[in-house]
Design a protein around this motif. Structure first.
Motif, PDB file in Angstrom:
ATOM      1  N   GLN A 175     -10.589  82.170  -8.452  1.00 24.94           N
ATOM      2  CA  GLN A 175     -10.421  80.657  -8.212  1.00 24.94           C
ATOM      3  C   GLN A 175     -10.366  80.086  -9.609  1.00 24.94           C
ATOM      4  OE1 GLN A 175     -13.208  79.425  -5.421  1.00 24.94           O
ATOM      5  NE2 GLN A 175     -12.143  80.301  -3.465  1.00 24.94           N
ATOM      6  N   ARG A 176     -11.370  80.826 -10.277  1.00 22.65           N
ATOM      7  CA  ARG A 176     -11.510  79.991 -11.704  1.00 22.65           C
ATOM      8  C   ARG A 176     -12.203  80.623 -12.740  1.00 22.65           C
ATOM      9  NH1 ARG A 176     -16.738  78.504 -12.367  1.00 22.65           N
ATOM     10  NH2 ARG A 176     -18.247  78.451 -10.297  1.00 22.65           N
ATOM     11  N   ILE A 177     -12.157  80.399 -14.038  1.00 21.20           N
ATOM     12  CA  ILE A 177     -12.683  81.228 -15.099  1.00 21.20           C
ATOM     13  C   ILE A 177     -14.401  80.925 -14.799  1.00 21.20           C
ATOM     14  CG2 ILE A 177     -13.389  81.196 -17.512  1.00 21.20           C
ATOM     15  CD1 ILE A 177     -10.357  80.303 -17.929  1.00 21.20           C
ATOM     16  N   THR A 178     -15.287  82.005 -14.808  1.00 21.31           N
ATOM     17  CA  THR A 178     -16.640  81.888 -14.870  1.00 21.31           C
ATOM     18  C   THR A 178     -17.400  82.215 -15.887  1.00 21.31           C
ATOM     19  OG1 THR A 178     -16.672  84.217 -13.697  1.00 21.31           O
ATOM     20  CG2 THR A 178     -16.545  82.329 -12.319  1.00 21.31           C
ATOM     21  N   GLY A 179     -16.633  82.800 -17.001  1.00 16.83           N
ATOM     22  CA  GLY A 179     -17.383  83.089 -18.416  1.00 16.83           C
ATOM     23  C   GLY A 179     -16.329  83.477 -19.160  1.00 16.83           C
TER      24      GLY A 179
ATOM     25  N   VAL B   3      -4.673  84.102 -18.161  1.00 18.67           N
ATOM     26  CA  VAL B   3      -5.412  83.666 -16.775  1.00 18.67           C
ATOM     27  C   VAL B   3      -4.372  82.735 -16.234  1.00 18.67           C
ATOM     28  CG1 VAL B   3      -7.102  81.938 -16.218  1.00 18.67           C
ATOM     29  CG2 VAL B   3      -7.575  83.911 -18.122  1.00 18.67           C
ATOM     30  N   LYS B   4      -3.649  81.743 -16.805  1.00 18.85           N
ATOM     31  CA  LYS B   4      -2.892  80.780 -16.054  1.00 18.85           C
ATOM     32  C   LYS B   4      -1.713  81.602 -15.225  1.00 18.85           C
ATOM     33  CE  LYS B   4      -3.852  77.089 -19.512  1.00 18.85           C
ATOM     34  NZ  LYS B   4      -3.380  76.332 -20.366  1.00 18.85           N
ATOM     35  N   LEU B   5      -1.006  82.617 -15.863  1.00 19.10           N
ATOM     36  CA  LEU B   5      -0.223  83.304 -15.254  1.00 19.10           C
ATOM     37  C   LEU B   5      -0.744  84.063 -14.072  1.00 19.10           C
ATOM     38  CD1 LEU B   5       2.503  84.728 -14.787  1.00 19.10           C
ATOM     39  CD2 LEU B   5       1.878  86.415 -16.674  1.00 19.10           C
ATOM     40  N   PHE B   6      -2.117  84.607 -14.172  1.00 16.13           N
ATOM     41  CA  PHE B   6      -2.655  85.026 -13.315  1.00 16.13           C
ATOM     42  C   PHE B   6      -2.845  84.221 -12.038  1.00 16.13           C
ATOM     43  CE2 PHE B   6      -6.809  86.990 -11.380  1.00 16.13           C
ATOM     44  CZ  PHE B   6      -6.527  88.079 -11.000  1.00 16.13           C
ATOM     45  N   GLU B   7      -3.279  83.088 -12.306  1.00 12.96           N
ATOM     46  CA  GLU B   7      -3.525  82.056 -11.301  1.00 12.96           C
ATOM     47  C   GLU B   7      -2.252  81.746 -10.329  1.00 12.96           C
ATOM     48  OE1 GLU B   7      -5.790  79.158 -13.620  1.00 12.96           O
ATOM     49  OE2 GLU B   7      -7.675  80.162 -13.206  1.00 12.96           O
ATOM     50  N   ILE B   8      -1.201  81.727 -11.149  1.00  8.29           N
ATOM     51  CA  ILE B   8       0.061  81.506 -10.523  1.00  8.29           C
ATOM     52  C   ILE B   8       0.427  82.825  -9.611  1.00  8.29           C
ATOM     53  CG2 ILE B   8       2.571  81.485 -10.770  1.00  8.29           C
ATOM     54  CD1 ILE B   8       1.974  79.812 -13.451  1.00  8.29           C
TER      55      ILE B   8
ATOM     56  N   LYS C 212       0.989  82.905  -5.523  1.00  8.99           N
ATOM     57  CA  LYS C 212       1.934  83.493  -4.888  1.00  8.99           C
ATOM     58  C   LYS C 212       1.766  84.831  -3.938  1.00  8.99           C
ATOM     59  CE  LYS C 212       6.668  83.997  -5.029  1.00  8.99           C
ATOM     60  NZ  LYS C 212       7.617  82.822  -4.569  1.00  8.99           N
ATOM     61  N   ASN C 213       0.702  85.384  -4.396  1.00  8.75           N
ATOM     62  CA  ASN C 213       0.493  86.573  -3.323  1.00  8.75           C
ATOM     63  C   ASN C 213      -0.349  86.165  -2.201  1.00  8.75           C
ATOM     64  OD1 ASN C 213      -0.113  89.442  -3.336  1.00  8.75           O
ATOM     65  ND2 ASN C 213      -2.253  88.976  -3.081  1.00  8.75           N
ATOM     66  N   GLU C 214      -1.027  84.964  -2.264  1.00  9.24           N
ATOM     67  CA  GLU C 214      -1.322  84.056  -1.060  1.00  9.24           C
ATOM     68  C   GLU C 214      -0.365  83.930   0.208  1.00  9.24           C
ATOM     69  OE1 GLU C 214      -4.105  81.219  -1.809  1.00  9.24           O
ATOM     70  OE2 GLU C 214      -5.332  82.310  -3.059  1.00  9.24           O
ATOM     71  N   ILE C 215       0.636  83.322  -0.557  1.00  8.76           N
ATOM     72  CA  ILE C 215       1.658  82.934   0.388  1.00  8.76           C
ATOM     73  C   ILE C 215       2.583  84.101   0.816  1.00  8.76           C
ATOM     74  CG2 ILE C 215       4.302  81.977   0.165  1.00  8.76           C
ATOM     75  CD1 ILE C 215       3.005  80.014  -2.117  1.00  8.76           C
ATOM     76  N   ILE C 216       2.684  85.229   0.064  1.00  4.15           N
ATOM     77  CA  ILE C 216       3.293  86.478   0.522  1.00  4.15           C
ATOM     78  C   ILE C 216       2.536  87.262   1.492  1.00  4.15           C
ATOM     79  CG2 ILE C 216       4.289  88.910  -0.315  1.00  4.15           C
ATOM     80  CD1 ILE C 216       5.379  87.591  -2.864  1.00  4.15           C
ATOM     81  N   GLY C 217       1.304  87.318   1.202  1.00  5.55           N
ATOM     82  CA  GLY C 217       0.235  88.002   1.932  1.00  5.55           C
ATOM     83  C   GLY C 217      -0.086  87.403   3.289  1.00  5.55           C
ATOM     84  N   HIS C 218       0.512  86.184   3.323  1.00  7.81           N
ATOM     85  CA  HIS C 218      -0.071  85.436   4.535  1.00  7.81           C
ATOM     86  C   HIS C 218       0.510  85.926   5.799  1.00  7.81           C
ATOM     87  CE1 HIS C 218      -0.248  81.844   7.672  1.00  7.81           C
ATOM     88  NE2 HIS C 218      -1.011  81.228   6.512  1.00  7.81           N
ATOM     89  N   PRO C 219      -0.457  85.974   6.855  1.00  7.44           N
ATOM     90  CA  PRO C 219      -0.148  86.465   8.096  1.00  7.44           C
ATOM     91  C   PRO C 219       1.244  86.372   8.788  1.00  7.44           C
ATOM     92  CG  PRO C 219      -2.373  85.837   8.047  1.00  7.44           C
ATOM     93  CD  PRO C 219      -1.644  85.328   7.009  1.00  7.44           C
ATOM     94  N   GLN C 220       1.687  85.278   8.586  1.00  7.52           N
ATOM     95  CA  GLN C 220       3.107  84.681   8.921  1.00  7.52           C
ATOM     96  C   GLN C 220       4.015  85.408   8.261  1.00  7.52           C
ATOM     97  OE1 GLN C 220       2.909  80.631   8.845  1.00  7.52           O
ATOM     98  NE2 GLN C 220       1.988  80.198  10.689  1.00  7.52           N
ATOM     99  N   ASN C 221       3.851  86.062   7.117  1.00  6.40           N
ATOM    100  CA  ASN C 221       4.851  86.805   6.456  1.00  6.40           C
ATOM    101  C   ASN C 221       4.485  88.313   6.433  1.00  6.40           C
ATOM    102  OD1 ASN C 221       7.032  87.275   4.922  1.00  6.40           O
ATOM    103  ND2 ASN C 221       6.269  86.145   3.359  1.00  6.40           N
ATOM    104  N   ARG C 222       4.734  88.933   7.673  1.00  7.04           N
ATOM    105  CA  ARG C 222       4.083  90.404   7.647  1.00  7.04           C
ATOM    106  C   ARG C 222       4.931  91.370   7.006  1.00  7.04           C
ATOM    107  NH1 ARG C 222       2.556  88.787  13.572  1.00  7.04           N
ATOM    108  NH2 ARG C 222       0.534  87.978  13.120  1.00  7.04           N
TER     109      ARG C 222
END
Length: 179
Positions: A30-34, A154-159, A163-173
């Motif tokens: 979610q965010r940078i921690t160190g 890091v910024k690219l990774f967060e994007i 994007k992975n959350e959208i693709i991995g969403h249960p509605q998109n099986r």
């Protein structure tokens, strides 16, 4: 948990080159921690073309810590985390080689933002960090410097995570979650 890493080196060949700079950003998904960043004395001359590319010269690293002096910090900041980098094999092989010279077997699970970008963000002309960041509107403060490139990663990774959350969403099986 992730460690997003970038290094600068004395060349492209990990068996003969050495690390001149490292930056590590710990990320919890979610965010940078160190974070950690340092120049490293490679104990060899930095070739002119590398100085031209990175701005890192022999004078800058002469009083910097040697790799063995920062090795413990690198181990601690990456332990139990996935090692993430843009073109991960480059960074990972250099770091593994430095540890091998010290007699330590450095093994981490790896993740490549180049490969993930090709899967999750298709259609770009180039997947180099500079061009991909330009396409995505990510500013790189300190291109070809470890901290600048690692923070852009890091910024690219967060994007990519979003994007992975959208693709991995249960509605998109039909699409598989990549990580």
């Amino acid at each position: 948990m992730f460690s997003i890493i970038d290094i600068e080196t004395t060349g492209n060949r990990y068996k003969f080159g050495k690390i001149t700079e490292i930056a590590i950003y710990q990320h919890n998904g979610q965010r940078i921690t160190g974070s950690y960043s340092t120049l490293i004395n490679p104990e060899m001359d930095i070739p002119y073309f590398i100085t031209e590319l990175t701005g890192i010269n022999n004078e800058m690293v002469k009083d910097a810590p040697k790799f063995y002096e920062v090795a413990k910090t690198i181990v601690e900041m990456t332990m139990g985390r996935t090692f993430v980098a843009h073109n991960v094999q480059f960074d990972y092989k250099f770091i593994r080689e430095e540890f091998e010279r010290l007699g330590y077997d450095f093994n981490r699970k790896t993740m490549c933002t180049v490969q993930l970008s090709r899967k999750l963000l298709p259609g770009h002309r180039s997947y180099s960090l500079g061009r991909l960041c330009t396409d995505l509107g990510i500013t790189i403060n300190g291109r070809h410097r470890a901290a600048g490139d690692a923070l852009a990663t890091v910024k690219l990774f967060e994007i990519l995570l979003k994007k992975n959350e959208i693709i991995g969403h249960p509605q998109n099986r039909d699409n598989l979650k990549l990580f």
